[in-house]
Each structure stands twice: as structure tokens, then as C-alpha cells.
Design a protein around this motif. Sequence first.
Motif, mmCIF file in Angstrom:
data_model
loop_
_atom_site.group_PDB
_atom_site.id
_atom_site.type_symbol
_atom_site.label_atom_id
_atom_site.label_comp_id
_atom_site.label_asym_id
_atom_site.label_seq_id
_atom_site.Cartn_x
_atom_site.Cartn_y
_atom_site.Cartn_z
ATOM 1 N N TYR A 1 100.719 43.183 61.839
ATOM 2 C CA TYR A 1 99.722 43.669 60.686
ATOM 3 C C TYR A 1 98.779 43.602 61.489
ATOM 4 O O TYR A 1 97.818 42.723 61.976
ATOM 5 C CB TYR A 1 99.621 44.688 59.161
ATOM 6 C CG TYR A 1 100.749 44.372 59.073
ATOM 7 C CD1 TYR A 1 101.274 45.742 58.632
ATOM 8 C CD2 TYR A 1 101.713 43.840 58.442
ATOM 9 C CE1 TYR A 1 102.762 45.927 58.235
ATOM 10 C CE2 TYR A 1 102.860 43.648 58.304
ATOM 11 C CZ TYR A 1 103.691 45.169 57.517
ATOM 12 O OH TYR A 1 104.885 44.647 56.927
ATOM 13 N N SER B 1 98.686 48.266 50.627
ATOM 14 C CA SER B 1 99.818 48.664 51.520
ATOM 15 C C SER B 1 101.113 48.177 50.923
ATOM 16 O O SER B 1 100.920 47.197 50.538
ATOM 17 C CB SER B 1 100.272 49.172 52.612
ATOM 18 O OG SER B 1 101.283 49.491 53.526
ATOM 19 N N GLN C 1 105.368 48.522 54.199
ATOM 20 C CA GLN C 1 105.163 47.835 55.731
ATOM 21 C C GLN C 1 104.004 48.111 56.105
ATOM 22 O O GLN C 1 104.417 48.193 57.134
ATOM 23 C CB GLN C 1 106.211 47.842 56.047
ATOM 24 C CG GLN C 1 107.812 46.492 55.432
ATOM 25 C CD GLN C 1 108.982 46.751 56.051
ATOM 26 O OE1 GLN C 1 109.782 47.343 56.341
ATOM 27 N NE2 GLN C 1 109.126 45.316 56.008
ATOM 28 N N GLY C 2 102.995 48.746 55.360
ATOM 29 C CA GLY C 2 101.951 49.250 56.054
ATOM 30 C C GLY C 2 102.400 50.879 56.335
ATOM 31 O O GLY C 2 101.173 51.494 57.126
ATOM 32 N N GLU C 3 103.018 51.591 56.050
ATOM 33 C CA GLU C 3 103.280 53.459 55.742
ATOM 34 C C GLU C 3 101.961 53.836 55.552
ATOM 35 O O GLU C 3 101.751 54.195 56.260
ATOM 36 C CB GLU C 3 104.205 53.332 55.576
ATOM 37 C CG GLU C 3 105.629 52.533 56.700
ATOM 38 C CD GLU C 3 105.474 53.432 58.193
ATOM 39 O OE1 GLU C 3 104.767 54.407 58.236
ATOM 40 O OE2 GLU C 3 106.008 52.423 59.457
ATOM 41 N N LEU D 1 93.244 40.163 56.260
ATOM 42 C CA LEU D 1 94.870 40.616 55.839
ATOM 43 C C LEU D 1 95.666 39.656 56.019
ATOM 44 O O LEU D 1 95.985 38.746 56.065
ATOM 45 C CB LEU D 1 94.711 41.128 57.354
ATOM 46 C CG LEU D 1 96.089 42.379 57.584
ATOM 47 C CD1 LEU D 1 95.589 43.444 56.894
ATOM 48 C CD2 LEU D 1 96.270 42.732 58.842
ATOM 49 N N ALA E 1 99.591 39.705 54.378
ATOM 50 C CA ALA E 1 100.629 40.271 54.508
ATOM 51 C C ALA E 1 102.322 39.203 54.018
ATOM 52 O O ALA E 1 102.539 38.183 53.810
ATOM 53 C CB ALA E 1 101.392 40.779 55.547
ATOM 54 N N TRP F 1 99.390 53.882 52.796
ATOM 55 C CA TRP F 1 97.444 53.124 52.482
ATOM 56 C C TRP F 1 96.863 53.158 50.943
ATOM 57 O O TRP F 1 96.565 55.074 51.690
ATOM 58 C CB TRP F 1 96.822 52.520 53.360
ATOM 59 C CG TRP F 1 97.764 51.579 54.386
ATOM 60 C CD1 TRP F 1 98.194 51.579 55.474
ATOM 61 C CD2 TRP F 1 97.398 50.217 54.488
ATOM 62 N NE1 TRP F 1 98.354 50.940 56.323
ATOM 63 C CE2 TRP F 1 97.930 49.273 56.015
ATOM 64 C CE3 TRP F 1 96.750 48.905 53.878
ATOM 65 C CZ2 TRP F 1 98.308 48.453 56.224
ATOM 66 C CZ3 TRP F 1 96.929 47.986 54.009
ATOM 67 C CH2 TRP F 1 97.648 47.457 55.122
ATOM 68 N N VAL G 1 101.138 44.307 51.941
ATOM 69 C CA VAL G 1 99.808 44.654 52.806
ATOM 70 C C VAL G 1 98.790 44.491 52.278
ATOM 71 O O VAL G 1 98.491 45.563 51.656
ATOM 72 C CB VAL G 1 100.293 44.922 54.392
ATOM 73 C CG1 VAL G 1 99.109 44.903 55.930
ATOM 74 C CG2 VAL G 1 101.608 45.313 54.925
ATOM 75 N N LEU H 1 94.052 50.266 60.420
ATOM 76 C CA LEU H 1 94.051 49.712 60.101
ATOM 77 C C LEU H 1 96.176 49.664 60.702
ATOM 78 O O LEU H 1 96.621 51.019 60.355
ATOM 79 C CB LEU H 1 95.486 49.861 58.141
ATOM 80 C CG LEU H 1 94.268 49.589 57.897
ATOM 81 C CD1 LEU H 1 93.930 49.749 56.153
ATOM 82 C CD2 LEU H 1 93.728 47.453 58.106
ATOM 83 N N GLU H 2 96.842 49.627 61.483
ATOM 84 C CA GLU H 2 97.678 49.498 62.571
ATOM 85 C C GLU H 2 98.937 48.602 62.249
ATOM 86 O O GLU H 2 98.748 46.949 61.591
ATOM 87 C CB GLU H 2 97.243 49.691 63.554
ATOM 88 C CG GLU H 2 96.529 49.981 64.675
ATOM 89 C CD GLU H 2 95.946 50.134 65.964
ATOM 90 O OE1 GLU H 2 97.227 49.312 66.821
ATOM 91 O OE2 GLU H 2 94.991 51.306 66.374
ATOM 92 N N LYS H 3 99.855 48.952 62.491
ATOM 93 C CA LYS H 3 101.173 48.081 61.916
ATOM 94 C C LYS H 3 102.270 48.190 63.603
ATOM 95 O O LYS H 3 102.002 49.066 64.386
ATOM 96 C CB LYS H 3 101.698 48.631 61.336
ATOM 97 C CG LYS H 3 102.902 50.265 61.234
ATOM 98 C CD LYS H 3 103.427 50.489 59.938
ATOM 99 C CE LYS H 3 105.261 49.066 60.216
ATOM 100 N NZ LYS H 3 105.878 49.605 59.342
#
Length: 400
Positions: A205, A270, A273-275, A243, A245, A277, A250, A217-219
Motif C-alpha cells: 500500500y 480499510s 486490503q485497501g479496496e 501507513l 498494514a 476506505w 490498512v 491511497l493506492e494498492k
Amino acid sequence: MRIKTTKNTKTWKRASVITLALTLLWGIGQAHTLPNASAAPSTATCGTGGHGLTPELKKGSGVEGQQLQFTDIDFLNQTTGRAAGKGFLIGTSNAGCTWQSIYTGQWQFEQLNFPNNVTGYALAGVKGPSLTYLIRTDDGGSHWKRLDTPGVPQFKRIDFSDKNNGYGYSYNGSYRTSNGGVTWSKMNTPANTRATSFTTDKQGYAVVVVPGTGYKLEKTSDGGKSWSTALRVKSDTWNGADLYAHGSQVWAILYGDAGMSQQSYSLYASGDQGENWRQVFAQSTAGAGPAPGSNQEGKGSGPANPGGHPGNMALVGNQTAYLSAGSPATDKVGIGRSFDAGSTWKNVDLKTEGYSSRISFPTTKIGWLVVTSENRPAVYETTDGGITWSEKISVRSEQN
């Protein structure tokens, strides 16, 4: 200890077992006299005062001109852990009932990371220079060796899963080691990255700054070969991020401005898993201005408000998260917590003075906290998820 082997073999074997047990507990190094595990601790000394260590720590810390201060804490389980400070490291194996000095010297610890009870890592500096070094111990903390990392920026956080494998996070990138910190390889991260966290070599992430707009916010699920944006956060200022996780959790701390000893920041979470937020809270202050994304759905503020500064986060399982904080403006510390991956949030102020704090939670409800304070540097324990705290050791100025 000198053991006679010619007259009483049973005595020799029994003594060898005891010696081995003590060695395994803290590692091979200087001797540590541990209490008898079967003996009931003295109620007069269990978890109170300085445990007689303050003069020893003060004398040997290498920073005699400074007040003793706790800076980080790291627990392996419910009973065994270490607390670090400027020039010293102490440990307990009975949930803070008694403490022992493990190390005194030049290293001023900033972060501890012990993947087991023998091998440990730390970020630490020395008195004077502002540089932070990566150091390693292989004897439980008695002796430390600096690990040179040519070509690698200064780390701001480390995370080791075992004695060989770990990640180091700099201001704008991620690095991985598989040989105990001897060499590091850079992970692929997006341009303008300001914080990263990897749970596996594939799953990672990132918080990315978008100048003039705010944060993204990216994954990644392929080790950084490709990144996807899950959330954009509007902000007039972008002063960095943290950050964290673990599992499917996350958490991102996005900073706004700081001023008048106050910090504006927002906390995002999240649970998948960051999908997706959610904004947990947005702490805007009079002295520091608006928090990033404060016009979105987030409400409330962080712990140790008004103007509290985040310390660190502890994530347990896929649902539980804690955040420590301290407020220099009001001289108080506190923690925030969620048991549902950020859907709900509760702040708890400690009834003690201090201007910063850090935490370690080995289980969902049992946690440890160190408080940096002008007059009451101390270690606290909670067994009910942070509702109540009990002091386990302090190195107050009047004891120094």
C-alpha cells in the motif's frame, strides 16, 4: 558459575538446565538475574516506582546530562517485552512486575523491533548528530551492531517478521531484506510516495501526494509492478503520512499543518486490503488549520485532543487497531481504538501528564504504553483494551 562434575552429576544437569533457560530468555550476553518463575512476586515492589534501576540507567546511559526518557516499547507476548529510551534498554519477563537493565550506552533508541526474544532490530541515534541508524542485536539487547546500508535512505520505520526477513520504510520508499539487514532491495512504489507498507512481497500500500490536490491511497498485489487508486483525499496541504498494514487491515495517517504545538491530521481505514476506505476522524485545530479531507464524512478528533500528535499504531488481527498520541500543548497523552476496522472509534485520555507516547499490543486487550514526560516518564499496562491503565515502572526526575 563453577559446577562440579565429578561428584554429583544430577546437580550438574540441574544447574545446566537453569543456566540454559536464563540464556534463552534474554540471549547470550551479559548476565541477567531473573526472578524465580514459581515464586510469588513481592507486592512491595511489583510494578511500582523505578525498581531500583534509575541510578544504574542514569549512570550508564551515555547521556548523563539529559533526563531519562522512554521512547518506545515492544512486547512479544503478554509477559515478555522491552522498553527503550535515550541510552538504555530494560526488559521484563513477568508482565512488568519486575524489570531489569539490559543495555546502557550511546544508543538513543527511537524504534524497537524484536521478531523473537534473541534477535532484535532498532532505529537509533547517538547524542549530537540527527542521523538515525539501523542496529541489530543477537543476544537479546545487551550488545548492538550498526548495520551499514549504502545506497539506502534513512529509515523512519522497520518491520521484521522473523530474524531474517523484514521491511524498511523511508520517507518516500520501501526496502526489503532477506538476510537480516545485511543487504536491501528497493520495492517499486509510485512517484511522489510519502508512506508505504507491505504485508507480503506482493501485497502493498502507498500514500501518494498529488501537488495542488491532496493525497491518493493506492494498492498493489504484484509487488509494485502496477498500482491502483482506491481513494483520493482533498487537501490544501500535504505534510507527509504514516501507513500501517496487517492482515486485511490498512490504516493511513494523513498530515495537514502544524502550529501552536498542535497537529492537524486525518485517519483513514480499510478492512478489506485497501479496496475500500473510510475516514475515521479529521482533527482540525485552531493552531494548525484544517485536516486533510475534513469536509468529508469523518467526524471527531484523535486522542489527546486538543492538538494531539500521533505516536504509533498497533494492529491486531483483522479488526482491532490502536493509536497512541500526546499533546505538548496540554501535556496529556491518550490512545484511540477500534474493534471493527475503523467503523467505530473511541478515544481514551490517560490520567497522567506527558507530551508523547508509543504503544505495543501483543493481544486484542493486553497492551503497553510508554509516556514521554517532563516529570513522569513511565511504562503503563492495560488488560481491558485501553479503558484502564496501571503504571509498571517510572523514572521520574525526583528519582534521577
